[in-house]
Design an enzyme around this catalytic site. Sequence first.
Site, PDB file in Angstrom:
ATOM      1  N   ASP A  53      -8.408  19.631   7.335  1.00  0.00           N
ATOM      2  CA  ASP A  53      -7.414  20.538   7.929  1.00  0.00           C
ATOM      3  C   ASP A  53      -8.002  21.940   8.226  1.00  0.00           C
ATOM      4  O   ASP A  53      -9.026  22.318   7.649  1.00  0.00           O
ATOM      5  CB  ASP A  53      -6.256  20.676   6.916  1.00  0.00           C
ATOM      6  CG  ASP A  53      -4.969  21.135   7.564  1.00  0.00           C
ATOM      7  OD1 ASP A  53      -4.971  21.439   8.762  1.00  0.00           O
ATOM      8  OD2 ASP A  53      -3.945  21.186   6.841  1.00  0.00           O
ATOM      9  N   LYS A 128      -8.777  11.355  10.252  1.00  0.00           N
ATOM     10  CA  LYS A 128      -7.854  11.343   9.109  1.00  0.00           C
ATOM     11  C   LYS A 128      -6.513  11.853   9.615  1.00  0.00           C
ATOM     12  O   LYS A 128      -6.452  12.888  10.289  1.00  0.00           O
ATOM     13  CB  LYS A 128      -8.404  12.233   7.993  1.00  0.00           C
ATOM     14  CG  LYS A 128      -7.455  12.384   6.811  1.00  0.00           C
ATOM     15  CD  LYS A 128      -8.145  13.105   5.662  1.00  0.00           C
ATOM     16  CE  LYS A 128      -7.162  13.489   4.568  1.00  0.00           C
ATOM     17  NZ  LYS A 128      -7.817  14.231   3.478  1.00  0.00           N
ATOM     18  N   ASP A 130      -2.656  12.840   8.652  1.00  0.00           N
ATOM     19  CA  ASP A 130      -1.821  13.254   7.521  1.00  0.00           C
ATOM     20  C   ASP A 130      -0.329  13.044   7.801  1.00  0.00           C
ATOM     21  O   ASP A 130       0.052  12.475   8.842  1.00  0.00           O
ATOM     22  CB  ASP A 130      -2.152  14.733   7.206  1.00  0.00           C
ATOM     23  CG  ASP A 130      -2.200  14.994   5.716  1.00  0.00           C
ATOM     24  OD1 ASP A 130      -1.485  14.332   4.969  1.00  0.00           O
ATOM     25  OD2 ASP A 130      -2.970  15.897   5.307  1.00  0.00           O
ATOM     26  N   TRP A 165       0.001   9.299   1.562  1.00  0.00           N
ATOM     27  CA  TRP A 165       0.098   9.439   0.099  1.00  0.00           C
ATOM     28  C   TRP A 165       0.852   8.287  -0.567  1.00  0.00           C
ATOM     29  O   TRP A 165       1.449   8.465  -1.635  1.00  0.00           O
ATOM     30  CB  TRP A 165       0.776  10.770  -0.266  1.00  0.00           C
ATOM     31  CG  TRP A 165       0.410  11.911   0.608  1.00  0.00           C
ATOM     32  CD1 TRP A 165      -0.842  12.421   0.811  1.00  0.00           C
ATOM     33  CD2 TRP A 165       1.304  12.705   1.428  1.00  0.00           C
ATOM     34  NE1 TRP A 165      -0.782  13.472   1.690  1.00  0.00           N
ATOM     35  CE2 TRP A 165       0.514  13.670   2.076  1.00  0.00           C
ATOM     36  CE3 TRP A 165       2.674  12.696   1.654  1.00  0.00           C
ATOM     37  CZ2 TRP A 165       1.050  14.609   2.964  1.00  0.00           C
ATOM     38  CZ3 TRP A 165       3.221  13.629   2.527  1.00  0.00           C
ATOM     39  CH2 TRP A 165       2.412  14.568   3.168  1.00  0.00           C
ATOM     40  N   GLY A 166       0.881   7.120   0.073  1.00  0.00           N
ATOM     41  CA  GLY A 166       1.582   5.971  -0.527  1.00  0.00           C
ATOM     42  C   GLY A 166       3.088   6.002  -0.302  1.00  0.00           C
ATOM     43  O   GLY A 166       3.809   5.177  -0.857  1.00  0.00           O
ATOM     44  N   ASP A 187      -2.605  13.997  -3.825  1.00  0.00           N
ATOM     45  CA  ASP A 187      -3.938  14.616  -3.834  1.00  0.00           C
ATOM     46  C   ASP A 187      -4.581  14.605  -5.219  1.00  0.00           C
ATOM     47  O   ASP A 187      -3.935  14.884  -6.230  1.00  0.00           O
ATOM     48  CB  ASP A 187      -3.849  16.071  -3.362  1.00  0.00           C
ATOM     49  CG  ASP A 187      -3.591  16.146  -1.866  1.00  0.00           C
ATOM     50  OD1 ASP A 187      -3.259  15.109  -1.259  1.00  0.00           O
ATOM     51  OD2 ASP A 187      -3.725  17.250  -1.312  1.00  0.00           O
TER      52      ASP A 187
HETATM   53  C1  GAL Z   1      -2.962  16.754   2.245  1.00  0.00           C
HETATM   54  C2  GAL Z   1      -3.965  15.644   2.105  1.00  0.00           C
HETATM   55  C3  GAL Z   1      -5.274  16.255   1.646  1.00  0.00           C
HETATM   56  C4  GAL Z   1      -5.734  17.278   2.683  1.00  0.00           C
HETATM   57  C5  GAL Z   1      -4.635  18.312   2.916  1.00  0.00           C
HETATM   58  C6  GAL Z   1      -4.962  19.264   4.041  1.00  0.00           C
HETATM   59  O1  GAL Z   1      -1.746  16.240   2.676  1.00  0.00           O
HETATM   60  O2  GAL Z   1      -3.494  14.700   1.186  1.00  0.00           O
HETATM   61  O3  GAL Z   1      -6.241  15.246   1.476  1.00  0.00           O
HETATM   62  O4  GAL Z   1      -6.044  16.635   3.880  1.00  0.00           O
HETATM   63  O5  GAL Z   1      -3.417  17.697   3.199  1.00  0.00           O
HETATM   64  O6  GAL Z   1      -3.960  20.198   4.257  1.00  0.00           O
END
Ligand code: GAL
Length: 406
Positions: A53, A128, A130, A165-166, A187
Amino acid sequence: MQNKYLGLTPPLGWNSWNTFSWEINEELIKTAADAFITEGLKDAGYEYVVIDDCWSEKQRDANGKLVPDHEKFPNGIKAVADYVHSKGLKFGIYSCAGTHTCGGHPGSFEHEFDDAETFAEWGVDYLKYDYCYKPDHIPGEVLYKRMSTALRNCGRDIVFSACNWGNDNVYKWIRESGAHLFRSTGDIQDNWESIKKLALSQIGNECYGGNYCHNDIDMLVVGMYGGSVNQWIASADAEGDVAVVADAANAATGARLGGCTDEEYRTHFSLWALMDSPLMIGCDIRNMTPATKETLTNKDVIAINQDIECRAAYCIKQWNNPENVFSLVKPMSDGSYAIGMFNFGDRDGEMSLQFWDIGLTTASGRGLDIYDCWKHEALGTFTERFCTTLPPHGCMVLRAKVVKVK
Ligand code: GAL
């Protein structure tokens, strides 16, 4: 045409988030790519250099295109991807199924097809994806299917890494969406409690992973020793004890507050490898300790994770200490077993694996030739069972070959 082997085994690589979070830039990504070569990571099989991110400007341009952050990436993303490719590596980036990323940057909602094309133009090999700011009334299932279709039609092979996140029963629909891996957990944090919690949460979910759609337990914290610009990841658990304990253990190595011991990192790496999770390194690979490097480049353990059949390990609990001590047994494509023995308890734990439990009866006249994948030594031939005592938070990883014993 899509490469039919894309995502066959769990991806191996590095991701910027755990250590650097929003503090990323061209120089960091390039030097990380250099470290793949100089630190032996590429040689050990790591391939993907992934920016997480916070890489873009907060607004799209007048044509609705994503714009790389001018200060962090003054030469754009393509220049970085080209550099990564020049090292014989693959390049990954991050977006989100919602309107915004978790860091508040533009997400790909309603821009899926255009963004996929932009990523292809830039030379992206891995996305990736999100789940923040997801519109409430649209099922995640539809959003992942949408981006998957966009990626499969963008003219470039791009590994699709789903990250919800499942949530929303992802196990039931993620394989058919076309994603190559899916995050099944929240996380990770750089402490033992977090490692334990994530691993335990996926024991029993073995049937959902497999070739082309791997269960991603989150990125590795191996070698972070509490070092992250992101205090949430670096910190202890809510009570704050874990970091303090680990800090005492790490004091001798000069490590910063938080983190785990090298033994706990080895256990973490072994769990992720045996559970067929992607192995995405999260530490600063330009500054690894010898112990970190040794853990992350253990080819015997990586080979277990990369077995072509991707059969997840099943769990056998130690009958008299089932809460703390268990084995993970993974049938390998060459007929051998990969066996991890783990002690989650806070004192020594005995593990005794009865071969009967893994399909090898004594009457078969067969036993196991056992090799220790951390000590890199043959332990001999065993019949009926293998017993060991594991230190607190410790593990043993074995490769066991079936042999005739009479
Ligand atoms: C979360 C994700 C992390 C990372 C983060 C970035 O939602 O699970 O691995 O990517 O966002 O903001």
